[in-house]
Design a protein around this motif. Sequence first.
Motif, PDB file in Angstrom:
ATOM      1  N   PHE A  54       0.826  -1.200   0.000  1.00 22.57           N
ATOM      2  CA  PHE A  54       0.000   0.000   0.000  1.00 22.57           C
ATOM      3  C   PHE A  54       0.862   1.252   0.000  1.00 22.57           C
ATOM      4  N   GLU A  55       0.299   2.344  -0.457  1.00 27.11           N
ATOM      5  CA  GLU A  55       0.927   3.653  -0.424  1.00 27.11           C
ATOM      6  C   GLU A  55       0.173   4.508   0.594  1.00 27.11           C
ATOM      7  N   PHE A  56       0.852   4.883   1.690  1.00 22.14           N
ATOM      8  CA  PHE A  56       0.201   5.578   2.795  1.00 22.14           C
ATOM      9  C   PHE A  56       0.527   7.072   2.841  1.00 22.14           C
ATOM     10  N   ALA A  57       0.953   7.650   1.727  1.00 18.12           N
ATOM     11  CA  ALA A  57       1.349   9.056   1.746  1.00 18.12           C
ATOM     12  C   ALA A  57       0.211   9.971   2.166  1.00 18.12           C
ATOM     13  N   LYS A  58      -1.033   9.625   1.826  1.00 21.03           N
ATOM     14  CA  LYS A  58      -2.184  10.468   2.159  1.00 21.03           C
ATOM     15  C   LYS A  58      -2.918   9.996   3.410  1.00 21.03           C
ATOM     16  N   TYR A 219       8.795   7.078   5.635  1.00 20.25           N
ATOM     17  CA  TYR A 219       8.477   8.366   5.032  1.00 20.25           C
ATOM     18  C   TYR A 219       7.289   8.970   5.790  1.00 20.25           C
ATOM     19  N   LEU A 220       7.079  10.250   5.586  1.00 19.72           N
ATOM     20  CA  LEU A 220       6.030  10.964   6.309  1.00 19.72           C
ATOM     21  C   LEU A 220       4.695  10.837   5.590  1.00 19.72           C
ATOM     22  N   THR A 221       3.663  10.477   6.346  1.00 19.86           N
ATOM     23  CA  THR A 221       2.313  10.504   5.816  1.00 19.86           C
ATOM     24  C   THR A 221       1.728  11.899   5.999  1.00 19.86           C
ATOM     25  N   ALA A 222       0.523  12.112   5.477  1.00 20.08           N
ATOM     26  CA  ALA A 222      -0.130  13.412   5.636  1.00 20.08           C
ATOM     27  C   ALA A 222      -0.369  13.716   7.110  1.00 20.08           C
ATOM     28  N   LEU A 223      -0.719  12.694   7.889  1.00 19.37           N
ATOM     29  CA  LEU A 223      -0.939  12.910   9.316  1.00 19.37           C
ATOM     30  C   LEU A 223       0.372  13.243  10.026  1.00 19.37           C
ATOM     31  N   ASP A 224       1.458  12.592   9.638  1.00 15.48           N
ATOM     32  CA  ASP A 224       2.771  12.906  10.219  1.00 15.48           C
ATOM     33  C   ASP A 224       3.174  14.344   9.922  1.00 15.48           C
TER      34      ASP A 224
END
Length: 281
Positions: A54-58, A219-224
């Motif tokens: 999965f891609e969790f960037a957002k 890597y940083l997610t949107a929440l991070d």
Amino acid sequence: TDFDFNEYRYDEDLRLGTNNKTKTIQPVMALSTENGILRITRQESGVSYYRQDFEFAKFPFDKQKIIINIFSNKRSTGNPDLEINQDGAVATFVTPGIEAFLNLERFKNDTNYLKEWKVTKTNIKSFEKIIENFHDIYLGKTITDNENILQIEIEIKRNYEQYIYKIIIPVFLILSLAWFVLWIPTKEFETRLTTSMVALLSLIAYNFVFADDVPKLNYLTALDEYILLSYIFCCIPTFMSIWFSRFISTNQKKATLINRKIRIWGIVFYTTASLWIFFPK
């Protein structure tokens, strides 16, 4: 045709199949005839676990696509030399019945076990996988291998409400407490410093409360990014209180003017940055 589902979790409370310790009430294998055609049916049901990249960037406003490939493990070819029985052209297809589409639709609307997710779309595709320079150990030579694959696509959307109520809103409230320090008169720098430090420590402590609710990634997610932004703006009142304490006695008018600009433009920058983080770029 051989099908390989190797990610099942065998649990007597969840799964009915041949690997269970207890005897199942309904048979797993069944034979039936219809219009002179012999049909062999194997049916297993339960909850299965699959690995997916999965891609969790957002995150937590992310959408994902689950892809399940079903391989026929049979070659399609028009060259009789590539078939062991040499019966001529062979085409093997994995074709879903109407039940597969109906079950996916029921999974989307009624039987979704992914409680943290909402199923938005389902689809079934069939395509041909071509592998050039495939070495067949039985034929002892390198060939071009053609295989039909059935692909099940399930598009899901995360239910993000709990992250808004449990993380985003509490973090925003703690940050608001720290930012309202800028409305305290600049000459009362001890009160300002104490209040801003308490808010900063509260934000750090609350970060440990929801630490297990966010994915651990490199890597940083949107929440991070939002939490990191909140840390930065939560530190600004503390830095400003320390800075004002050094020259408040000599130039209070200038300190008050700078303080007024910071508290207004800080809100503008924080709101803009938050919208940039969470909304599509």
